[in-house]
Motif scaffolding. Structure first.
Motif, mmCIF file in Angstrom:
data_model
loop_
_atom_site.group_PDB
_atom_site.id
_atom_site.type_symbol
_atom_site.label_atom_id
_atom_site.label_comp_id
_atom_site.label_asym_id
_atom_site.label_seq_id
_atom_site.Cartn_x
_atom_site.Cartn_y
_atom_site.Cartn_z
ATOM 1 N N LEU A 4 -37.836 73.998 -73.319
ATOM 2 C CA LEU A 4 -38.331 72.959 -72.433
ATOM 3 C C LEU A 4 -38.304 73.441 -70.984
ATOM 4 O O LEU A 4 -39.244 73.209 -70.208
ATOM 5 N N SER A 5 -37.219 74.106 -70.595
ATOM 6 C CA SER A 5 -37.147 74.646 -69.230
ATOM 7 C C SER A 5 -38.260 75.661 -68.988
ATOM 8 O O SER A 5 -38.877 75.686 -67.907
ATOM 9 N N ALA A 6 -38.542 76.505 -69.981
ATOM 10 C CA ALA A 6 -39.604 77.501 -69.841
ATOM 11 C C ALA A 6 -40.971 76.836 -69.708
ATOM 12 O O ALA A 6 -41.839 77.309 -68.950
ATOM 13 N N MET A 7 -41.175 75.727 -70.421
ATOM 14 C CA MET A 7 -42.457 75.020 -70.330
ATOM 15 C C MET A 7 -42.655 74.439 -68.931
ATOM 16 O O MET A 7 -43.764 74.486 -68.378
ATOM 17 N N PHE A 8 -41.597 73.900 -68.342
ATOM 18 C CA PHE A 8 -41.718 73.366 -66.986
ATOM 19 C C PHE A 8 -41.941 74.486 -65.970
ATOM 20 O O PHE A 8 -42.676 74.317 -64.994
ATOM 21 N N ARG A 9 -41.310 75.648 -66.183
ATOM 22 C CA ARG A 9 -41.556 76.777 -65.282
ATOM 23 C C ARG A 9 -43.008 77.253 -65.387
ATOM 24 O O ARG A 9 -43.636 77.600 -64.376
ATOM 25 N N SER A 10 -43.543 77.265 -66.609
ATOM 26 C CA SER A 10 -44.944 77.667 -66.795
ATOM 27 C C SER A 10 -45.878 76.698 -66.096
ATOM 28 O O SER A 10 -46.880 77.104 -65.471
ATOM 29 N N ALA A 11 -45.571 75.375 -66.184
ATOM 30 C CA ALA A 11 -46.402 74.381 -65.497
ATOM 31 C C ALA A 11 -46.318 74.549 -63.988
ATOM 32 O O ALA A 11 -47.309 74.363 -63.273
ATOM 33 N N GLU A 12 -45.148 74.947 -63.487
ATOM 34 C CA GLU A 12 -45.014 75.183 -62.054
ATOM 35 C C GLU A 12 -45.798 76.413 -61.631
ATOM 36 O O GLU A 12 -46.497 76.391 -60.600
ATOM 37 N N HIS A 13 -45.728 77.490 -62.406
ATOM 38 C CA HIS A 13 -46.456 78.711 -62.066
ATOM 39 C C HIS A 13 -47.972 78.501 -62.143
ATOM 40 O O HIS A 13 -48.736 79.140 -61.405
ATOM 41 N N ALA A 14 -48.387 77.589 -63.013
ATOM 42 C CA ALA A 14 -49.823 77.299 -63.129
ATOM 43 C C ALA A 14 -50.310 76.357 -62.045
ATOM 44 O O ALA A 14 -51.514 76.071 -61.957
ATOM 45 N N VAL A 16 -49.563 73.213 -61.837
ATOM 46 C CA VAL A 16 -49.619 71.819 -62.298
ATOM 47 C C VAL A 16 -48.492 71.004 -61.663
ATOM 48 O O VAL A 16 -48.668 69.835 -61.313
ATOM 49 N N LEU A 17 -47.303 71.624 -61.519
ATOM 50 C CA LEU A 17 -46.161 70.985 -60.876
ATOM 51 C C LEU A 17 -45.833 71.722 -59.584
ATOM 52 O O LEU A 17 -46.071 72.930 -59.459
ATOM 53 N N SER A 18 -45.253 71.006 -58.646
ATOM 54 C CA SER A 18 -44.948 71.588 -57.339
ATOM 55 C C SER A 18 -43.646 72.382 -57.396
ATOM 56 O O SER A 18 -42.738 72.086 -58.186
ATOM 57 N N ASP A 19 -43.551 73.391 -56.551
ATOM 58 C CA ASP A 19 -42.331 74.181 -56.402
ATOM 59 C C ASP A 19 -41.311 73.367 -55.600
ATOM 60 O O ASP A 19 -41.582 72.943 -54.470
ATOM 61 N N LEU A 20 -40.118 73.170 -56.181
ATOM 62 C CA LEU A 20 -39.094 72.328 -55.541
ATOM 63 C C LEU A 20 -37.969 73.150 -54.943
ATOM 64 O O LEU A 20 -36.934 72.594 -54.552
ATOM 65 N N ALA A 40 -39.626 65.724 -60.043
ATOM 66 C CA ALA A 40 -41.033 65.993 -59.757
ATOM 67 C C ALA A 40 -41.457 65.246 -58.506
ATOM 68 O O ALA A 40 -40.825 64.248 -58.105
ATOM 69 N N LYS A 41 -42.513 65.730 -57.864
ATOM 70 C CA LYS A 41 -43.083 65.029 -56.714
ATOM 71 C C LYS A 41 -43.654 63.683 -57.181
ATOM 72 O O LYS A 41 -44.217 63.578 -58.268
ATOM 73 N N ALA A 42 -43.473 62.656 -56.334
ATOM 74 C CA ALA A 42 -43.876 61.297 -56.701
ATOM 75 C C ALA A 42 -45.363 61.097 -56.435
ATOM 76 O O ALA A 42 -45.765 60.391 -55.502
ATOM 77 N N THR A 43 -46.186 61.711 -57.269
ATOM 78 C CA THR A 43 -47.629 61.459 -57.254
ATOM 79 C C THR A 43 -48.075 61.175 -58.672
ATOM 80 O O THR A 43 -47.442 61.634 -59.634
ATOM 81 N N ALA A 44 -49.158 60.441 -58.805
ATOM 82 C CA ALA A 44 -49.625 60.077 -60.138
ATOM 83 C C ALA A 44 -49.978 61.312 -60.963
ATOM 84 O O ALA A 44 -49.708 61.373 -62.164
ATOM 85 N N VAL A 45 -50.563 62.333 -60.313
ATOM 86 C CA VAL A 45 -50.957 63.552 -61.028
ATOM 87 C C VAL A 45 -49.731 64.303 -61.532
ATOM 88 O O VAL A 45 -49.682 64.744 -62.694
ATOM 89 N N LYS A 46 -48.702 64.470 -60.671
ATOM 90 C CA LYS A 46 -47.502 65.202 -61.058
ATOM 91 C C LYS A 46 -46.734 64.476 -62.154
ATOM 92 O O LYS A 46 -46.214 65.101 -63.088
#
Length: 337
Positions: A4-14, A16-20, A40-46
């Motif tokens: 699960l952690s790897a999936m969130f890192r992949s979404a960040e590198h792509a 899709v999610l913002s770097d925190l 996650a950033k508080a936007t509807a897309v994120k």
């Protein structure tokens, strides 16, 4: 859960999610057993991307997120931003301060009301109602395994005030030594029969014993904390004052061990006299029997604990200062000495 952690890192590198990382967060997700915290950033897309990653993980592993048991907690979000993102949330909206894994989470130092709630939960873990039915060893296990371990767990994450530590110590001390929420005065030292140094055969001089008997007012409750032969529980007197010849016929080991509760059970104290009685000892035996029989007892049903009150303070609590003052009462000090 590493997946699960790897999936969130992949979404960040792509993208899709913002770097925190600029906010001090090394990862989007924190895991403990089956509890997950996602940042996650508080936007509807994120937020939609977060639920998308969780959905993919659930489809692959079978560990699906339950929106009904989840909560979205906004951190420093304006009302306008919340109005925009709330429709995209499939779970209820929470607020800070909140609780996670038993810890109160907040953006600022916990208030006294927050810590008091934690203290109440810790106190609820100690079964004061059955403490008197437990051995001292059993109480030690309860205090260490439940109270102490829970306190250490909270202190790893919370910045608490000194009053919180004192309140926790008060609960632990009361449960361990007195079997109640508060142990006062002699409950911590004199009334406990299993203090560590008692097993070291510490010799108490006659003067110290006399000072104790003269300074402590004893009221008999269940009798478990009072020594039958040593303590001054018979209307301010001890057995030695009433029957000096008789007590010489009682072994020292018995004097240090026999409690009032055990001694009065079937008048078993009479069997402590191990040698043949002299005429004087017989007379003193009868006087002691009559004196013991006249002692008022508060704990007829074994409910109330024995009471030890230090005479030289208004609140009845022992203090070393008053003890030394009474020890040297009547002496004359030399000026400049």
């Amino acid at each position: 859960m590493d997946v699960l952690s790897a999936m969130f890192r992949s979404a960040e590198h792509a993208g899709v999610l913002s770097d925190l990382s600029a906010l001090g967060l090394r990862s989007h997700v924190l895991l403990y057993a089956d509890d997950v915290v996602v940042f996650a950033k508080a936007t509807a897309v994120k937020l939609a991307a977060v639920w998308g990653v969780l959905g993919c993980f659930g489809a692959a592993s079978g560990l699906k997120a339950n929106p009904a048991k989840s909560t979205a907690v906004p951190i420093q979000c304006s009302d306008e931003l919340l109005a925009e993102v709330v429709p995209a949330l499939p779970c209820p909206l929470g607020a800070l301060p909140c609780s996670y894994l038993g810890l109160p989470l907040s953006l600022r130092k916990p208030r006294k009301a927050d810590l008091q709630a934690v203290l109440d939960k810790l106190a609820a873990k100690l079964p004061f109602w059955k403490a008197r039915l437990m051995t001292r060893e059993g109480r030690v296990v309860y205090v260490q395994a439940l109270m102490t371990a829970s306190v250490v767990y909270h202190l790893l994450a919370l910045d608490v005030d000194p009053w919180f530590i004192k309140a926790v110590d008060k609960l632990r001390r009361g449960f361990l030594w007195a079997g109640k929420e508060d142990a006062k005065g002699g409950s911590c030292a004199r009334t406990d029969g299993s203090k560590p140094w008692l097993g070291l055969d510490v010799q108490v001089c006659r003067e110290a014993r006399a000072l104790f008997n003269a300074s402590v007012q004893i009221e008999v409750g269940d009798g478990a904390s009072i020594l039958f032969w040593e303590d001054a529980w018979i209307r301010g007197l001890n057995a030695a004052a009433i029957a000096p010849d008789l007590i010489k016929l009682v072994k020292m080991a018995v004097r240090k061990r026999r409690s009032v509760r055990d001694g009065l059970l079937g008048n078993s104290w009479a069997a402590d006299v191990a040698r043949e009685l002299t005429v004087d000892a017989v007379v003193q035996y009868l006087h002691l029997w009559a004196a013991v029989d006249r002692v008022p007892r508060n704990g007829q049903g074994g409910v109330e604990a024995d009471s030890f009150r230090w005479k030289w303070r208004g609140d009845g609590q022992f203090s070393s200062r008053t003890a030394y003052r009474m020890l040297w009462q009547g002496t004359t000090g030399l000026s400049g000495a």
